[in-house]
Design a protein around this motif. Sequence first.
Motif, PDB file in Angstrom:
ATOM      1  N   LEU A 124      -6.061  13.530  -8.428  1.00  8.63           N
ATOM      2  CA  LEU A 124      -6.496  11.811  -8.904  1.00  8.63           C
ATOM      3  C   LEU A 124      -5.596  11.093  -7.084  1.00  8.63           C
ATOM      4  O   LEU A 124      -6.633  11.150  -5.885  1.00  8.63           O
ATOM      5  CB  LEU A 124      -6.736  11.338  -9.202  1.00  8.63           C
ATOM      6  N   GLY A 125      -4.401  11.751  -7.095  1.00  3.52           N
ATOM      7  CA  GLY A 125      -3.415  10.745  -5.606  1.00  3.52           C
ATOM      8  C   GLY A 125      -3.967  11.548  -4.649  1.00  3.52           C
ATOM      9  O   GLY A 125      -3.510  10.682  -4.401  1.00  3.52           O
ATOM     10  N   TYR A 126      -3.634  12.694  -4.575  1.00  2.00           N
ATOM     11  CA  TYR A 126      -3.635  13.139  -3.866  1.00  2.00           C
ATOM     12  C   TYR A 126      -4.985  13.806  -3.288  1.00  2.00           C
ATOM     13  O   TYR A 126      -5.024  13.664  -1.823  1.00  2.00           O
ATOM     14  CB  TYR A 126      -3.561  15.065  -3.787  1.00  2.00           C
ATOM     15  N   ASN A 127      -5.709  13.604  -3.455  1.00  4.47           N
ATOM     16  CA  ASN A 127      -7.394  13.727  -2.812  1.00  4.47           C
ATOM     17  C   ASN A 127      -7.719  11.932  -2.112  1.00  4.47           C
ATOM     18  O   ASN A 127      -8.489  11.887  -1.481  1.00  4.47           O
ATOM     19  CB  ASN A 127      -8.451  14.051  -4.163  1.00  4.47           C
ATOM     20  N   MET A 128      -6.991  11.336  -2.835  1.00  5.82           N
ATOM     21  CA  MET A 128      -7.034   9.242  -3.047  1.00  5.82           C
ATOM     22  C   MET A 128      -6.697   9.845  -1.089  1.00  5.82           C
ATOM     23  O   MET A 128      -6.593   8.779  -0.540  1.00  5.82           O
ATOM     24  CB  MET A 128      -6.624   8.452  -3.530  1.00  5.82           C
ATOM     25  N   VAL A 129      -5.577  10.037  -1.002  1.00  7.67           N
ATOM     26  CA  VAL A 129      -4.772  10.063   0.597  1.00  7.67           C
ATOM     27  C   VAL A 129      -5.988  11.358   1.327  1.00  7.67           C
ATOM     28  O   VAL A 129      -5.469  10.533   2.898  1.00  7.67           O
ATOM     29  CB  VAL A 129      -2.743  11.101   0.399  1.00  7.67           C
ATOM     30  N   VAL A 130      -6.173  12.149   1.361  1.00  5.62           N
ATOM     31  CA  VAL A 130      -6.960  13.046   1.559  1.00  5.62           C
ATOM     32  C   VAL A 130      -8.186  11.297   2.010  1.00  5.62           C
ATOM     33  O   VAL A 130      -8.357  11.579   3.637  1.00  5.62           O
ATOM     34  CB  VAL A 130      -7.591  14.068   0.971  1.00  5.62           C
ATOM     35  N   PHE A 131      -8.880  10.783   1.205  1.00  8.93           N
ATOM     36  CA  PHE A 131      -9.416  10.093   1.805  1.00  8.93           C
ATOM     37  C   PHE A 131      -9.198   8.538   2.603  1.00  8.93           C
ATOM     38  O   PHE A 131      -9.777   8.194   3.849  1.00  8.93           O
ATOM     39  CB  PHE A 131     -10.655   9.570   0.588  1.00  8.93           C
ATOM     40  N   ARG A 153       0.755  -1.152   0.179  1.00  6.42           N
ATOM     41  CA  ARG A 153      -0.087  -0.092   0.225  1.00  6.42           C
ATOM     42  C   ARG A 153       1.172   1.352   0.428  1.00  6.42           C
ATOM     43  O   ARG A 153       0.286   2.625  -0.962  1.00  6.42           O
ATOM     44  CB  ARG A 153      -1.146  -0.005   0.823  1.00  6.42           C
ATOM     45  N   GLY A 154       2.324   0.971   0.850  1.00  9.23           N
ATOM     46  CA  GLY A 154       2.618   2.076   0.643  1.00  9.23           C
ATOM     47  C   GLY A 154       2.755   2.607  -0.677  1.00  9.23           C
ATOM     48  O   GLY A 154       3.790   4.034  -0.736  1.00  9.23           O
ATOM     49  N   THR A 155       4.117   1.715  -1.020  1.00  7.69           N
ATOM     50  CA  THR A 155       4.429   1.744  -2.950  1.00  7.69           C
ATOM     51  C   THR A 155       3.178   2.561  -3.443  1.00  7.69           C
ATOM     52  O   THR A 155       3.086   3.920  -4.750  1.00  7.69           O
ATOM     53  CB  THR A 155       4.882   0.978  -3.181  1.00  7.69           C
ATOM     54  N   VAL A 156       1.904   1.617  -3.848  1.00  2.00           N
ATOM     55  CA  VAL A 156       0.991   2.433  -4.641  1.00  2.00           C
ATOM     56  C   VAL A 156       0.502   3.840  -4.393  1.00  2.00           C
ATOM     57  O   VAL A 156      -0.017   4.738  -5.088  1.00  2.00           O
ATOM     58  CB  VAL A 156       0.186   0.948  -4.184  1.00  2.00           C
ATOM     59  N   GLN A 157       0.627   4.212  -2.866  1.00  4.14           N
ATOM     60  CA  GLN A 157      -0.405   5.416  -2.297  1.00  4.14           C
ATOM     61  C   GLN A 157       1.174   6.421  -3.131  1.00  4.14           C
ATOM     62  O   GLN A 157       0.502   7.428  -3.499  1.00  4.14           O
ATOM     63  CB  GLN A 157       0.332   5.972  -1.240  1.00  4.14           C
ATOM     64  N   LEU A 158       2.509   6.236  -2.691  1.00  5.80           N
ATOM     65  CA  LEU A 158       3.775   6.889  -3.768  1.00  5.80           C
ATOM     66  C   LEU A 158       3.061   7.197  -4.970  1.00  5.80           C
ATOM     67  O   LEU A 158       3.694   7.910  -5.773  1.00  5.80           O
ATOM     68  CB  LEU A 158       4.737   6.575  -3.424  1.00  5.80           C
ATOM     69  N   ALA A 159       3.176   6.100  -5.542  1.00  5.48           N
ATOM     70  CA  ALA A 159       2.902   6.132  -7.190  1.00  5.48           C
ATOM     71  C   ALA A 159       1.769   7.333  -7.391  1.00  5.48           C
ATOM     72  O   ALA A 159       1.802   7.281  -8.521  1.00  5.48           O
ATOM     73  CB  ALA A 159       2.647   4.957  -8.107  1.00  5.48           C
ATOM     74  N   LEU A 160       0.813   6.677  -6.924  1.00  6.64           N
ATOM     75  CA  LEU A 160      -0.319   7.632  -7.411  1.00  6.64           C
ATOM     76  C   LEU A 160      -0.483   9.395  -6.969  1.00  6.64           C
ATOM     77  O   LEU A 160      -0.767   9.905  -7.223  1.00  6.64           O
ATOM     78  CB  LEU A 160      -1.829   7.105  -6.367  1.00  6.64           C
ATOM     79  N   PHE A 161       0.439   9.003  -5.317  1.00  8.10           N
ATOM     80  CA  PHE A 161       0.830  10.887  -5.208  1.00  8.10           C
ATOM     81  C   PHE A 161       1.841  11.716  -5.905  1.00  8.10           C
ATOM     82  O   PHE A 161       1.451  12.566  -5.965  1.00  8.10           O
ATOM     83  CB  PHE A 161       0.673  10.198  -3.602  1.00  8.10           C
ATOM     84  N   LEU A 162       2.572  10.528  -6.823  1.00  5.68           N
ATOM     85  CA  LEU A 162       3.600  11.238  -7.436  1.00  5.68           C
ATOM     86  C   LEU A 162       3.295  12.350  -8.102  1.00  5.68           C
ATOM     87  O   LEU A 162       3.917  13.929  -8.490  1.00  5.68           O
ATOM     88  CB  LEU A 162       4.891  10.141  -7.777  1.00  5.68           C
ATOM     89  N   PRO A 163       2.554  11.793  -8.881  1.00  3.06           N
ATOM     90  CA  PRO A 163       1.919  13.388 -10.063  1.00  3.06           C
ATOM     91  C   PRO A 163       1.556  14.724  -9.741  1.00  3.06           C
ATOM     92  O   PRO A 163       1.683  15.622 -10.033  1.00  3.06           O
ATOM     93  CB  PRO A 163       0.824  12.968 -10.733  1.00  3.06           C
ATOM     94  N   HIS A 164       0.859  14.337  -8.392  1.00  2.62           N
ATOM     95  CA  HIS A 164       0.215  15.791  -8.003  1.00  2.62           C
ATOM     96  C   HIS A 164       1.453  16.446  -7.825  1.00  2.62           C
ATOM     97  O   HIS A 164       1.513  17.905  -7.148  1.00  2.62           O
ATOM     98  CB  HIS A 164      -0.118  15.191  -6.452  1.00  2.62           C
ATOM     99  N   ALA A 165       2.715  15.817  -7.212  1.00  2.00           N
ATOM    100  CA  ALA A 165       3.945  16.402  -7.178  1.00  2.00           C
ATOM    101  C   ALA A 165       4.817  17.347  -8.535  1.00  2.00           C
ATOM    102  O   ALA A 165       5.460  18.332  -8.040  1.00  2.00           O
ATOM    103  CB  ALA A 165       5.360  15.770  -6.222  1.00  2.00           C
ATOM    104  N   VAL A 166       4.380  17.244  -9.567  1.00  2.00           N
ATOM    105  CA  VAL A 166       4.790  17.878 -10.415  1.00  2.00           C
ATOM    106  C   VAL A 166       3.679  18.816 -10.080  1.00  2.00           C
ATOM    107  O   VAL A 166       2.965  18.769 -10.568  1.00  2.00           O
ATOM    108  CB  VAL A 166       4.287  16.714 -11.527  1.00  2.00           C
ATOM    109  N   PRO A 167       4.531  20.110 -11.209  1.00  2.00           N
ATOM    110  CA  PRO A 167       3.660  21.575 -11.121  1.00  2.00           C
ATOM    111  C   PRO A 167       2.894  21.374 -12.753  1.00  2.00           C
ATOM    112  O   PRO A 167       3.309  20.202 -13.234  1.00  2.00           O
ATOM    113  CB  PRO A 167       5.050  22.688 -11.370  1.00  2.00           C
TER     114      PRO A 167
END
Length: 333
Positions: free
Chosen positions: A204-211, A139-153
Amino acid sequence: MTSTTPVSVAAEATARPSPRSPAAAAPAPGSRRSARRRELGACGVLMTPFFVLLVTVFLIPVATAVYLSFFSDDQPGLGFGPERTVFAGLRNYAAVLADPTFLGGLGVVALYCVVYIPLMVIGALVLALLLDSGVVRLRGTVQLALFLPHAVPGIIAALIWLYLYTPGISPVIDLLGRADITIDFLGVHTVLPSIVNIALWSNLGYNMVVFYAALQAVPREVIEASVVDGAGPVRTALQVKAPLVRSSIVMVAMFTLIFALQLFTEPMLLSQSTPMINSRFSPSMYIYDAAFTRNNYGLAAAASVILLLCTIALSYGVTRWTNRANAAEEGAR
């Protein structure tokens, strides 16, 4: 027969709590006032940065926009004289509301919200429920993979997707062409879904982390009780977990709505490669064009105020609807 000595009497008197007078029990008025002043001082110190940012970043720009919206630049005579700033009243607002390009931009943003907000909220919630259910491993790896696009400007993300959408240089279009599939991602019917795709990829990844964080706060006893009652994984997710994170769903939906109304970066960059996106594609692009292309700051300020009022009205409507839904649910219980 028991005898008492002076020592025992003194010890008993010392151990027995002596009654306190009401005047001694109540704190002095001066000490209460000083404690109250200290509390107010601490609150003031903690709230000062917030109010400084609120005034600097929000109130002053809004007041400036409202002020500029009542003025316009005018040239006397036949246009050969120097420009002067004159009071225009509501003329700028009337011009904005009568401009079909601004109204068309509002329609584009409305359609964008109808498509984008449900996909964002439902997609992020489904991903968070899958991670919380334990079906997904690492789960940690999946969360990081989904959140990484949000770190891109946002500008970099739009440039990446512009490269993938442009025929002749896109490996995606080339791969689809080998399978005899022709798709114009920047066509008249596909340009808006292409913009939605960029926004989904970024947020999508950012809001997934919130949920997911909200689901972690759900009491495990409630979930175990639903399993004991015979509820399956899908029923537990939809009827137990999702209602318990309703406040997070409303928050994500409201923030997504606010950001969607300010649609600017993605269409502004994609407009360099497609004629389907003009310089007034969205209200924010209309404001940019009025201010920096036509140098009509009064018109741009009026459009900004109208967009702000639409955002406030929609946010207020979502809040009222949520409060009424919660009150009705509490009344039904």
